[in-house]
Design a protein around this motif. Structure first.
Motif, PDB file in Angstrom:
ATOM      1  N   TYR A 117       0.829  -1.213   0.000  1.00  0.00           N
ATOM      2  CA  TYR A 117       0.000   0.000   0.000  1.00  0.00           C
ATOM      3  C   TYR A 117       0.863   1.263   0.000  1.00  0.00           C
ATOM      4  O   TYR A 117       0.529   2.252  -0.641  1.00  0.00           O
ATOM      5  N   LYS A 125      -4.350   4.641  -4.086  1.00  0.00           N
ATOM      6  CA  LYS A 125      -4.670   4.516  -2.658  1.00  0.00           C
ATOM      7  C   LYS A 125      -6.162   4.755  -2.425  1.00  0.00           C
ATOM      8  O   LYS A 125      -6.784   4.052  -1.629  1.00  0.00           O
ATOM      9  N   MET A 128      -7.982   1.666  -3.621  1.00  0.00           N
ATOM     10  CA  MET A 128      -7.768   0.542  -2.712  1.00  0.00           C
ATOM     11  C   MET A 128      -8.489   0.759  -1.380  1.00  0.00           C
ATOM     12  O   MET A 128      -8.954  -0.202  -0.766  1.00  0.00           O
ATOM     13  N   ASN A 129      -8.602   2.007  -0.949  1.00  0.00           N
ATOM     14  CA  ASN A 129      -9.356   2.275   0.280  1.00  0.00           C
ATOM     15  C   ASN A 129     -10.840   1.984   0.091  1.00  0.00           C
ATOM     16  O   ASN A 129     -11.514   1.529   1.016  1.00  0.00           O
ATOM     17  N   LYS A 132     -11.095  -1.678   0.411  1.00  0.00           N
ATOM     18  CA  LYS A 132     -10.951  -2.022   1.829  1.00  0.00           C
ATOM     19  C   LYS A 132     -12.266  -1.798   2.576  1.00  0.00           C
ATOM     20  O   LYS A 132     -12.701  -2.649   3.359  1.00  0.00           O
ATOM     21  N   ILE A 135     -14.741  -4.526   1.670  1.00  0.00           N
ATOM     22  CA  ILE A 135     -14.436  -5.793   2.344  1.00  0.00           C
ATOM     23  C   ILE A 135     -14.809  -5.703   3.829  1.00  0.00           C
ATOM     24  O   ILE A 135     -15.420  -6.614   4.383  1.00  0.00           O
ATOM     25  N   LYS A 136     -14.440  -4.588   4.461  1.00  0.00           N
ATOM     26  CA  LYS A 136     -14.705  -4.441   5.897  1.00  0.00           C
ATOM     27  C   LYS A 136     -16.196  -4.367   6.216  1.00  0.00           C
ATOM     28  O   LYS A 136     -16.606  -4.656   7.339  1.00  0.00           O
ATOM     29  N   GLU A 147      -9.885 -12.246   0.990  1.00  0.00           N
ATOM     30  CA  GLU A 147     -10.291 -10.960   1.574  1.00  0.00           C
ATOM     31  C   GLU A 147      -9.583 -10.722   2.907  1.00  0.00           C
ATOM     32  O   GLU A 147      -9.122  -9.604   3.174  1.00  0.00           O
ATOM     33  N   MET A 150      -6.084  -9.777   2.089  1.00  0.00           N
ATOM     34  CA  MET A 150      -6.008  -8.419   1.538  1.00  0.00           C
ATOM     35  C   MET A 150      -6.074  -7.386   2.657  1.00  0.00           C
ATOM     36  O   MET A 150      -5.307  -6.414   2.662  1.00  0.00           O
ATOM     37  N   LEU A 151      -6.977  -7.570   3.604  1.00  0.00           N
ATOM     38  CA  LEU A 151      -7.078  -6.635   4.719  1.00  0.00           C
ATOM     39  C   LEU A 151      -5.772  -6.583   5.516  1.00  0.00           C
ATOM     40  O   LEU A 151      -5.309  -5.502   5.897  1.00  0.00           O
ATOM     41  N   TYR A 154      -2.831  -4.427   3.972  1.00  0.00           N
ATOM     42  CA  TYR A 154      -2.828  -2.969   4.091  1.00  0.00           C
ATOM     43  C   TYR A 154      -1.860  -2.523   5.186  1.00  0.00           C
ATOM     44  O   TYR A 154      -1.250  -1.468   5.087  1.00  0.00           O
ATOM     45  N   ASP A 155      -1.732  -3.329   6.226  1.00  0.00           N
ATOM     46  CA  ASP A 155      -0.873  -2.988   7.352  1.00  0.00           C
ATOM     47  C   ASP A 155       0.549  -3.517   7.198  1.00  0.00           C
ATOM     48  O   ASP A 155       1.499  -2.901   7.667  1.00  0.00           O
TER      49      ASP A 155
END
Length: 176
Positions: A117, A125, A128-129, A132, A135-136, A147, A150-151, A154-155
């Motif tokens: 990221y 970005k 992709m957000n 995110k 998905i969340k 999924e 992928m989450l 990000y970190d």
């Protein structure tokens, strides 16, 4: 055989594969913005690599739009993405990017890349957000492994690149 590797890389995974392929084949290598179809005409083998965004291969049009000029050459395209290599997903990508006619001339390979990221440009970005958030918004118990992965990415960046992943592509290019 005179070969060239052309690539378009946003976060470095495609570039890494392009460099490995060029090294293995002793091929010339160019970033896609530095080459045009007239330069490609000088080569017997043209290998194009781009990142996978949704199911689209970034920058692929240099091959597909010029197929009439290039179809007497050995044409290879590869894409990288963070998801595992599954035949049904690869078929979906191939069919979304190449017509049946183009598939007769262009051999496609999927090489698992990664996700970082921090290397993305602002517009990427933002996109992709949005993914995110989508998905969340799902029930945590209904998330599929891709999924969840992928989450987590990000970190903590993920990198699945491996020189071993290019072996099939190299064998194909070297075959007569």
């Amino acid at each position: 055989m005179k070969a060239v590797v052309v690539y378009k890389s946003k976060s470095g995974f495609v570039k890494k594969y392009a460099q490995w392929i060029a090294e293995e084949l002793q091929a010339d290598i160019y970033e896609a913005s530095k080459i045009d179809v007239n330069m490609l005409m000088l080569y017997d083998t043209i290998i194009y690599g781009g990142g996978l965004y949704a199911v689209g291969i970034n920058g692929l049009k240099i091959l597909t739009k010029n197929l009439d000029k290039l179809k007497d050459k050995k044409l290879v395209a590869f894409a990288t993405g963070a998801t595992p290599s599954r035949s049904e997903d690869i078929e979906k990508v191939k069919n979304a990017n190449f017509t049946p006619e183009q598939q007769k001339y262009i051999r496609f390979f999927y090489l698992r890349g990664g996700f970082d990221y921090t290397r993305l440009k602002l517009i990427d970005k933002v996109l992709m957000n949005l993914l995110k958030l989508k998905i969340k918004s799902k029930n945590k118990n209904k998330l599929i492994p891709d999924e969840k992965g992928m989450l987590a990415a990000y970190d903590e960046p993920i990198d699945f690149t491996s020189k071993k992943n290019i072996e099939e592509l190299i064998l194909y290019v070297k075959a007569k």
